[in-house]
Design a protein around this motif. Structure first.
Motif, short mmCIF file in Angstrom:
data_model
loop_
_atom_site.label_atom_id
_atom_site.label_comp_id
_atom_site.label_asym_id
_atom_site.label_seq_id
_atom_site.Cartn_x
_atom_site.Cartn_y
_atom_site.Cartn_z
N ASP A 196 0.84 -1.32 -0.08
CA ASP A 196 -0.03 -0.30 0.00
C ASP A 196 0.90 1.00 0.04
O ASP A 196 0.40 2.17 -0.72
CB ASP A 196 -0.94 0.14 1.14
CG ASP A 196 -1.88 1.18 1.15
OD1 ASP A 196 -2.56 1.25 0.07
OD2 ASP A 196 -2.29 1.86 1.99
N TRP A 197 2.09 1.39 0.82
CA TRP A 197 2.86 2.25 0.93
C TRP A 197 3.47 2.65 -0.67
O TRP A 197 3.71 3.65 -1.01
CB TRP A 197 3.93 2.12 1.73
CG TRP A 197 4.84 3.35 2.01
CD1 TRP A 197 5.05 4.18 2.75
CD2 TRP A 197 6.03 3.59 1.02
NE1 TRP A 197 5.90 5.19 2.67
CE2 TRP A 197 6.76 4.77 1.62
CE3 TRP A 197 6.84 3.06 0.14
CZ2 TRP A 197 7.81 5.53 1.34
CZ3 TRP A 197 7.92 3.43 -0.19
CH2 TRP A 197 8.45 4.70 -0.08
N ALA A 198 3.77 1.57 -1.47
CA ALA A 198 4.29 1.80 -2.68
C ALA A 198 3.35 2.38 -3.59
O ALA A 198 3.78 3.09 -4.42
CB ALA A 198 4.70 0.29 -3.07
N ALA A 199 2.06 1.88 -3.34
CA ALA A 199 1.04 2.46 -4.35
C ALA A 199 0.67 3.97 -4.09
O ALA A 199 0.57 4.81 -4.87
CB ALA A 199 -0.48 1.76 -4.14
N GLN A 200 1.06 4.29 -2.59
CA GLN A 200 0.70 5.86 -2.39
C GLN A 200 1.89 6.59 -2.81
O GLN A 200 1.59 7.78 -3.41
CB GLN A 200 0.93 5.87 -0.81
CG GLN A 200 -0.35 5.41 0.12
CD GLN A 200 0.08 5.30 1.67
OE1 GLN A 200 1.08 6.03 2.08
NE2 GLN A 200 -0.70 4.48 2.18
N GLN A 201 3.11 6.01 -3.17
CA GLN A 201 4.07 6.78 -4.26
C GLN A 201 3.77 7.07 -5.35
O GLN A 201 3.74 8.13 -5.90
CB GLN A 201 5.40 5.99 -3.96
CG GLN A 201 5.91 5.66 -2.45
CD GLN A 201 5.69 6.72 -1.58
OE1 GLN A 201 6.25 7.85 -1.45
NE2 GLN A 201 4.86 6.40 -0.36
#
Length: 375
Positions: free
Chosen positions: A312-317
């Protein structure tokens, strides 16, 4: 083939080939610091290495005798010893197990698999069929890539042998490995390596070869200073995405896709998590030459590769991009790498289910219909 048609073909290929580079030099990635939070702390239980500077020399051993935190050097040495004592299949199975249990090791599993492939060719006296008789899908087929590189590097007629090595199947991962090997034969001369890729008779195989070529150009994608790609600073100052726009149309997409590898490694991505969002802005330099979409896909792929334990953090980037087309492209890259690493059915759906941003989740689901080709 027109550049946009090529970009579409590239997107449709996402997943067959692999990442990483040869990186035969024995180096250890720099220690992950607390600046990497929220990813690199052990608090999530995600398998990420703990912050605070544990390294191969300082980490306490586990009950099995393995270090508490793997580095590229310690994992490489373990697997090379295993292969010498048994066979490549045993070492590759152990590598697969470790990377599945500890996602942070994916950052350096591909170059380790390359080294295993190099060593296997020497061990089996260049009997290529024997070398590839072991299951070798681990770490996006890095073992196969390394074996092909070693075979080409030792060849007296590489321009002839490169067409024979992968025949008759001519699988994508094998030809991708040939692309890596062309850079060995050409001694990092892109034009000469490109001429070797052009020995293939179909555009599809030339594209596959170009993927390995540019992955090798942009180099080992770890944070070690010695492992960074050797690209001229004056050229990069004039053109941040050098040398991609100078390539023939058929080769541009792969170049733009792998260019973020160099950007992230040269900006110390392990200790500066903001660099992923910065990389998307950097990709906009490719708009005039038509490379911004492929570059953005490459950022998404690298972001997922380096953050497999925090999807999810990767998608936030990716969501930080100002324009929808770039957020979509970045999401396609996320999916492409995730499905390269997790090849089982349903992997893409699992990824999309972990993304909380509804827009990014939608892009993820639309991209999940694509099979990937670039690690």
């Amino acid at each position: 083939m027109q550049p946009r048609a090529f970009a579409i073909l590239t997107a449709l290929l996402l997943g067959v080939l692999g990442l990483g580079s040869v990186a035969v030099t024995d180096w250890t990635p720099s220690t992950t610091s607390a600046a990497v939070a929220p990813a690199a702390t052990g608090a999530t239980g995600s398998g990420a290495p703990p912050s605070g500077g544990a390294t191969a020399t300082g980490a306490s051993a586990t009950p099995t005798g393995d270090p508490a935190v793997w580095t590229r050097s310690t994992l490489r040495n373990k697997l090379m010893s295993e292969m010498e004592a048994t066979d490549p299949g045993v070492a590759l199975a152990d590598l697969d197990k470790i990377t599945k249990q500890l996602p942070y090791t994916v950052r350096f599993c591909h170059p380790i698999a390359h080294e295993l492939g190099h060593a296997a060719v020497k061990r089996f006296n260049a009997d290529f069929q024997k070398v590839i008789s072991f299951p070798h899908e681990t770490c996006a087929a890095g073992y196969l890539h390394g074996a092909v590189e070693e075979m080409l590097n030792a060849s007296q007629q590489p321009e002839v042998d490169l067409l024979k090595l992968c025949a008759p199947k001519n699988s994508g991962p094998c030809i991708h490995g040939v692309g890596h090997g062309t850079m060995f034969v050409a001694k990092q001369d892109v034009a000469k390596a490109r001429d070797l890729c052009n020995k293939f008779t179909t555009d599809q195989n030339r594209i596959r070869c170009s993927e390995g070529l540019f992955m090798q150009l942009f180099g080992p994608d770890e944070e070690d200073e010695k492992a960074k790609a050797n690209l001229p600073a004056d050229k990069l100052a004039q053109d941040p995405l050098y040398p991609c726009k100078d390539q023939p149309a058929l080769f541009q997409s792969a170049c733009f896709f792998y260019a973020p590898t160099f950007y992230l490694s040269s900006h110390d991505y392990p200790n500066h998590p903001e660099v992923y969002a910065d990389a998307l802005k950097w990709c906009l330099a490719g708009k005039a030459s038509g490379g911004a979409v492929d570059c953005s896909r490459g950022v998404g792929s690298r972001t997922m590769k380096y953050n497999l334990d925090r999807e999810d953090w990767a998608a936030q980037q990716c969501a930080t991009a100002a324009d929808g087309w770039q957020r979509k492209a970045c999401a396609e890259g996320l999916v492409s790498y995730y499905t390269v690493n997790y090849t089982e059915a349903g992997a893409a759906g699992r990824l999309c289910g972990k993304i909380t941003n509804k827009e990014m989740q939608g892009y993820c689901r639309s991209a999940s219909g694509l099979s990937a080709s670039l690690d």
